[in-house]
Design a protein around this motif. Structure first.
Motif, PDB file in Angstrom:
ATOM      1  N   VAL A   1       8.334 -36.242  -5.835  1.00  0.00           N
ATOM      2  CA  VAL A   1       9.148 -37.290  -6.466  1.00  0.00           C
ATOM      3  C   VAL A   1       9.022 -37.189  -7.974  1.00  0.00           C
ATOM      4  CG1 VAL A   1       9.156 -38.953  -4.562  1.00  0.00           C
ATOM      5  CG2 VAL A   1       7.249 -38.970  -6.188  1.00  0.00           C
ATOM      6  N   ILE A   2      10.145 -37.434  -8.661  1.00  0.00           N
ATOM      7  CA  ILE A   2      10.171 -37.368 -10.128  1.00  0.00           C
ATOM      8  C   ILE A   2      10.915 -38.594 -10.659  1.00  0.00           C
ATOM      9  CG2 ILE A   2      10.171 -34.843 -10.035  1.00  0.00           C
ATOM     10  CD1 ILE A   2      13.144 -34.996 -11.033  1.00  0.00           C
TER      11      ILE A   2
ATOM     12  N   LEU B   1      12.134 -43.683  -8.922  1.00  0.00           N
ATOM     13  CA  LEU B   1      11.894 -42.310  -8.478  1.00  0.00           C
ATOM     14  C   LEU B   1      13.041 -41.738  -7.659  1.00  0.00           C
ATOM     15  CD1 LEU B   1       8.186 -42.912  -7.411  1.00  0.00           C
ATOM     16  CD2 LEU B   1       8.947 -41.519  -9.351  1.00  0.00           C
ATOM     17  N   VAL B   2      13.225 -40.446  -7.789  1.00  0.00           N
ATOM     18  CA  VAL B   2      14.129 -39.676  -6.927  1.00  0.00           C
ATOM     19  C   VAL B   2      13.342 -38.478  -6.409  1.00  0.00           C
ATOM     20  CG1 VAL B   2      16.285 -40.317  -8.096  1.00  0.00           C
ATOM     21  CG2 VAL B   2      14.961 -38.349  -8.915  1.00  0.00           C
ATOM     22  N   LEU B   3      13.852 -37.858  -5.366  1.00  0.00           N
ATOM     23  CA  LEU B   3      13.231 -36.624  -4.899  1.00  0.00           C
ATOM     24  C   LEU B   3      13.599 -35.507  -5.870  1.00  0.00           C
ATOM     25  CD1 LEU B   3      13.908 -37.257  -1.146  1.00  0.00           C
ATOM     26  CD2 LEU B   3      11.663 -36.985  -2.180  1.00  0.00           C
TER      27      LEU B   3
ATOM     28  N   SER C   1      17.578 -40.495  -3.500  1.00  0.00           N
ATOM     29  CA  SER C   1      17.064 -41.587  -4.324  1.00  0.00           C
ATOM     30  C   SER C   1      16.072 -42.400  -3.489  1.00  0.00           C
ATOM     31  CB  SER C   1      18.252 -42.442  -4.779  1.00  0.00           C
ATOM     32  OG  SER C   1      17.812 -43.656  -5.329  1.00  0.00           O
ATOM     33  N   VAL C   2      14.965 -42.825  -4.094  1.00  0.00           N
ATOM     34  CA  VAL C   2      13.906 -43.515  -3.350  1.00  0.00           C
ATOM     35  C   VAL C   2      14.029 -45.027  -3.523  1.00  0.00           C
ATOM     36  CG1 VAL C   2      11.414 -43.782  -3.043  1.00  0.00           C
ATOM     37  CG2 VAL C   2      12.370 -41.545  -3.679  1.00  0.00           C
TER      38      VAL C   2
ATOM     39  N   SER D   1      12.274 -45.175   1.100  1.00  0.00           N
ATOM     40  CA  SER D   1      13.434 -44.814   1.911  1.00  0.00           C
ATOM     41  C   SER D   1      14.372 -43.938   1.078  1.00  0.00           C
ATOM     42  CB  SER D   1      14.131 -46.115   2.346  1.00  0.00           C
ATOM     43  OG  SER D   1      15.394 -45.854   2.886  1.00  0.00           O
TER      44      SER D   1
ATOM     45  N   ARG E   1      13.600 -41.048 -11.950  1.00  0.00           N
ATOM     46  CA  ARG E   1      15.065 -41.109 -11.873  1.00  0.00           C
ATOM     47  C   ARG E   1      15.686 -40.899 -13.244  1.00  0.00           C
ATOM     48  NH1 ARG E   1      18.527 -46.031 -11.235  1.00  0.00           N
ATOM     49  NH2 ARG E   1      16.640 -47.289 -11.051  1.00  0.00           N
TER      50      ARG E   1
ATOM     51  N   HIS F   1      17.917 -42.456  -0.023  1.00  0.00           N
ATOM     52  CA  HIS F   1      19.334 -42.813  -0.042  1.00  0.00           C
ATOM     53  C   HIS F   1      20.119 -41.736  -0.781  1.00  0.00           C
ATOM     54  CE1 HIS F   1      18.659 -47.183   1.186  1.00  0.00           C
ATOM     55  NE2 HIS F   1      17.471 -46.600   1.198  1.00  0.00           N
TER      56      HIS F   1
END
Lengths: 302, 302
Positions: B62-63, B116-118, B83-84, A83, B65, A85
């Motif tokens: 995704v990479i 992970l974050v985008l 943010s995932v 998801s 965080r 955020h």
């Protein structure tokens, strides 16, 4: 033996600069060779899709969260969903966020859930775009996207972020089922051209929790899902590289898609895990493309 | 006029099935024509990168965080980060989650932030893989990935999910600066071959909040960022389609990357917003590829 074989192959992939570790399990950069293999595998699927007259659409790696609510995805696979955020605060909120970031803490309570989730499968965002009536004969799509499944693992064949290629058929039940059967017949040829032994078998999805057992049993009984499996690690536990899924009227009902005759549309999809096929080739034939068998080099254009 | 022009063009793109709305601003499916345009634009950049001897690497959307923490990304662009978050609970937690899902509420407090974050830009995941010493002459990379920036907008040229193509140079300061200058000289040709007028200008990033003003001013004074701009909507407010960024020793310091001589490595990157170039072509020459000028058709292979 299984674990050792996996760890050893992973080490080879990393030392050979095929996969580039990024510090999170199942998330890798990919080399030019690996990317070119995926492009060539995609070209083979292109040819079939063009022959069938499929409409080509690409989706981004994020899709509306609403799609998961409507399809009941979170009932069945809550553990896999990513998801998205985001921070929507002001300077004061920013200061609070930065404190958490700098200290390496969880940022969750400074963020707000967006309308987006990571795509768990390539075909999900297609169905809501089809609400309404289909032309006679239904429709056929050729799709590609990056998918995400939250299942951190040391298995190079179980990535968190991976490319999925799908074809989707929507229309009358008989046409949809015939189309799926055709793909099940034609797909082994692709793997044979890579000197990979493939086994076609019924399969189930990783339904979550106690309720999941019943879902799996029902899916198996109705033969809703088939998979094409290739032994990457060992003969006893082959890895699925393609799946053939009949959804009945599920998506047709949820998104109000009906046939030209006015009945609820049936859907089916065939999906390819492109990285898995490439990894199976590398495991079987080695990491040096020049040493692969002639027919494998021909299929992959090296 | 600006708004009306944008809304009108968006309507044309949707009615022409070039962009497929998915129900969230800035998130679209893309037609075969649009994807083919991006592939052809990429091939032009391929040719330059191959000529330069760049190493090609692809990263997933995704990479880690941790990359954002180390680089200070959240100091400067907290508003853009995706943010995932994922569900890691049991059957009881699942029941609580489903209640929120079904009622259309926010799921945040049933989820946990993942590692992970985008990816906000294509080059971020590269730098941590380079910790250590560079070979003499430094290194050069050709990168591609899907990027995400949380800036929902009705402007078709401001997508939340988009393809970025980057080349990155790492090494001694002079070589890095010369390399950036070379790209600034060579890039206008690509846009001219598409009959697009391009303007090269200094630029600043969208630094957040009160502190951001100082960052912008410093970035401008030092000429750290240039952009190649194309008037998509109007002459007064052209849209950036490429950027040329000199980072000094920032990434070299953060990830301990040093030159063969033992000094901290300097880095620069050139980035292309592929969707923006394609949209500029469609806005300028229309949605029917067969009616584009001959040279534009040649560049885009249609």
């Amino acid at each position: 033996m299984d674990e050792g074989s996996r760890a050893n192959f992973m080490r080879q992939l990393v030392e050979g600069h095929i996969l580039i570790p990024m510090g999170v399990p199942g998330v890798f950069g990919r080399s030019a060779l690996f990317e070119d293999m995926l492009t060539k595998l995609g070209a083979r699927i292109d040819a079939w899709a063009r022959h069938d007259g499929a409409e080509r659409v690409a989706f981004p790696p994020v899709i509306p969260r609403e799609v998961l609510r409507k399809t009941g995805y979170m009932d069945n696979f809550p553990q896999l969903c990513g998801s998205v955020h985001a921070f929507v605060g002001d300077d004061a909120g920013h200061a609070a966020l930065l404190q958490r970031v700098v200290n390496g803490h969880d940022w969750t309570d400074c963020l707000r859930q967006t309308d987006l989730v990571l795509a768990p499968a390539t075909c999900y965002p297609l169905y809501p775009t089809l609400t309404g009536g289909l032309p006679p004969g239904g429709r056929l799509f050729d799709l590609a996207s990056f998918c995400f499944r939250h299942e951190p693992s040391d298995d190079p064949a179980r990535l968190q972020a991976f490319r999925m290629r799908e074809n989707v058929r929507i229309g009358e039940v008989e046409r949809v089922k015939e189309w799926r059967a055709m793909w099940m017949e034609r797909c082994p040829e692709l793997l044979e051209s890579l000197d990979l032994e493939a086994i076609l078998d019924t399969a189930t999805d990783p339904f979550f929790g106690r309720g999941g057992r019943m879902m799996k049993s029902s899916q198996a009984t109705q033969a809703l899902k088939f998979e094409l499996l290739v032994p990457i690690w060992c003969e006893d536990a082959p890895t699925a590289v393609a799946s053939f899924n009949y959804h009945g009227e599920h998506f047709g009902n949820v998104f109000d898609i009906h046939t030209a005759a006015g009945t609820t549309a049936h859907t089916a999809c065939v999906g390819f895990g492109l990285e898995r096929i490439a990894l199976a080739v590398l495991k079987r034939h080695g990491l040096v493309a020049e040493r692969w068998p002639v027919n494998v080099r021909a299929t992959l254009g090296v």
